[in-house]
Scaffold this active site. Structure first.
Site, PDB file in Angstrom:
ATOM      1  N   CYS A 163       0.831  -1.205   0.000  1.00 43.38           N
ATOM      2  CA  CYS A 163       0.000   0.000   0.000  1.00 43.38           C
ATOM      3  C   CYS A 163       0.865   1.253   0.000  1.00 43.38           C
ATOM      4  O   CYS A 163       1.766   1.384   0.836  1.00 43.38           O
ATOM      5  CB  CYS A 163      -0.928  -0.001   1.219  1.00 43.38           C
ATOM      6  SG  CYS A 163      -2.027   1.436   1.281  1.00 43.38           S
ATOM      7  N   LYS A 202       2.213  -9.684   0.652  1.00 46.82           N
ATOM      8  CA  LYS A 202       1.719  -9.049  -0.573  1.00 46.82           C
ATOM      9  C   LYS A 202       2.550  -7.800  -0.819  1.00 46.82           C
ATOM     10  O   LYS A 202       2.655  -6.936   0.049  1.00 46.82           O
ATOM     11  CB  LYS A 202       0.237  -8.682  -0.457  1.00 46.82           C
ATOM     12  CG  LYS A 202      -0.352  -8.125  -1.752  1.00 46.82           C
ATOM     13  CD  LYS A 202      -1.856  -7.893  -1.617  1.00 46.82           C
ATOM     14  CE  LYS A 202      -2.474  -7.530  -2.970  1.00 46.82           C
ATOM     15  NZ  LYS A 202      -2.047  -6.224  -3.480  1.00 46.82           N
ATOM     16  N   GLY A 250      -4.755  -5.407 -12.558  1.00 39.40           N
ATOM     17  CA  GLY A 250      -5.332  -5.265 -13.887  1.00 39.40           C
ATOM     18  C   GLY A 250      -6.076  -6.466 -14.432  1.00 39.40           C
ATOM     19  O   GLY A 250      -6.471  -6.460 -15.599  1.00 39.40           O
TER      20      GLY A 250
END
Length: 335
Positions: free
Chosen positions: A108, A147, A221
C-alpha cells in the site's frame, strides 16, 4: 471407510491444501464482512481478504477488528504494521479466531501508511519485513504470506524485488502475492498508483521461474476469467481487486472455470435472493441496509435494466427506512 478418508470428508476443501488459485484482494473501505458474505455466495473456493487492519487498531482499538462470520471462510487477514512483536501478537489473536491466512501488507502506497512505517515503503527494508514474518510464524501454524509491489520509486530493478523475496523466504515464507506494478511513494495518489505505473507481468512470471518451489500469485489489472486462466499458465494464483467490486458476478464463474466444480453456478437473481435473508438477519442485529447493499450495485452490470436497479438502490438505500424490500423493488427493474 478409513480414518484418513473420513477426516478428508470432514475437512473443508480450503483446509485440505494451501494451493490457492483465486483470491479477491484486500480493499480498504470495501472488503468488509458484508462484501465477503456477498462474494462467498458466488464462490465457495475463492480466498477472501479483510481490508488492511493495522496492528495498532487491533491492539489499541475499542472495536472488534477481527470479527468475521464462519460462512465467509476461507478468509485471510491482511495486517498493516512493521513492529515484529506487535505483528506476532496480532497474528496469534487472528489464529485463535480461525483465520485461514495472515498476510503482511508490503504494497500500500498511501501517505498514512508510509507515516506508520508499513505498506510499500517496507520494500526498502527487506530484513525488517523478514523479522515480522519470522515473528508471526513463530506463534502460529496459520500460513503467513506477503503481498508486495514489484518496486518503489526509482528502486524498481528485479534484484530489488528479489531482496525482499529472499529475505522472507529464508525465515520460512513460501507464499507471495505480487502486484505487478511498482508504487510511487510521492506524487501519486493511491488510486493513481493502481493505474499509472505500467503493469509488468513478465517480471512476476520470471519470479516463479526462478523460485519454482514458492507459491506465487499475480495481482493487478486482471478483469476476466480468461485472463486468470492465461496467468495460471505462468504462476500459481491470481488475485483480482476492483473488478470484483465493479463486476462482482465474475465470481460466479470461478469455481467451475478455475476449480473444476460443475453444477454450482447461481444466477444473478439467485445470488440476490440469498442476500435477502442475510440482509434481514444482519439488520435484526443492528446493521444498516446501505452498508450491505452498496456492495451489490454492480451485480447486474451489462444486463438490461441494470441502470434502473442501480439507481433505485443508490437513491433509496441510504434512507433510514430502507430494508430488504428496497432490494426486492430494485430487482423488479431487471426481471
Amino acid at each position: 471407510m478409513n480414518e484418513a478418508t473420513t477426516q478428508t470428508q470432514l475437512t473443508p476443501s480450503w483446509q485440505q491444501s494451501t494451493f490457492r488459485r483465486f483470491s479477491v484482494a484486500p480493499m480498504l473501505d470495501w472488503t468488509d464482512r458484508h462484501c465477503r458474505s456477498f462474494h462467498r455466495i458466488m464462490s465457495k473456493e475463492a480466498v477472501l481478504y479483510t481490508e488492511m487492519i493495522t496492528t495498532g487498531a487491533i491492539i489499541h482499538g475499542k472495536g472488534d477488528y477481527l470479527h468475521f462470520n464462519q460462512h465467509e471462510q476461507p478468509v485471510a487477514l491482511q495486517l498493516g504494521g512493521s513492529n515484529p512483536d506487535e505483528l506476532a501478537h496480532c497474528a496469534k489473536l487472528a489464529a485463535q479466531r480461525g483465520y485461514a491466512e495472515i498476510n503482511l501488507n508490503v504494497g500500500c502506497p498511501s501517505d498514512r501508511v508510509q507515516n506508520g512505517r508499513f505498506g510499500a515503503c517496507l520494500m526498502a527494508e527487506p530484513e525488517l519485513v523478514a523479522q515480522g514474518v519470522d515473528a508471526m510464524k513463530a506463534v502460529t501454524d496459520v500460513p503467513v504470506t506477503v503481498k508486495t509491489r514489484i518496486g518503489i520509486d526509482e528502486q524498481d530493478s528485479y534484484e530489488f524485488l528479489l531482496a525482499l523475496i529472499e529475505a522472507s523466504h529464508k525465515v520460512g515464507c513460501d507464499d507471495f502475492i505480487i502486484h505487478a506494478r511498482k508504487a510511487w511513494l510521492q506524487g501519486l495518489s493511491p488510486k493513481q498508483n493502481r493505474e499509472v505505473p505500467p503493469l509488468d507481468y513478465p517480471r512476476v512470471y520470471q519470479l516463479k521461474k526462478d523460485f519454482p518451489h514458492l507459491h506465487i500469485s499475480i495481482n493487478g489489472g486482471v478483469k476476466t476469467i480468461a485472463e486468470c486462466e492465461h496467468h495460471l499458465a505462468h504462476v500459481d494464483g491470481v488475485m483480482i481487486g476492483r473488478e470484483a467490486y465493479s463486476n462482482p458476478y465474475l465470481l460466479a464463474e470461478v469455481d467451475a472455470a478455475l476449480y473444476g466444480l460443475e453444477g454450482c453456478t447461481l444466477s444473478r437473481h439467485q445470488v440476490a435472493e440469498k442476500m435477502l435473508s442475510y440482509i434481514d438477519d444482519e439488520m435484526r442485529q443492528g446493521a444498516r441496509f446501505w452498508h450491505i447493499a452498496r456492495h451489490m450495485l454492480g451485480l447486474f452490470q451489462g444486463m438490461p435494466g441494470a441502470r434502473g436497479y442501480r439507481r433505485h438502490l443508490s437513491e433509496n438505500g441510504h434512507k433510514q427506512d430502507a430494508t430488504a424490500d428496497t432490494l426486492v423493488t430494485a430487482l423488479s427493474f431487471v426481471r
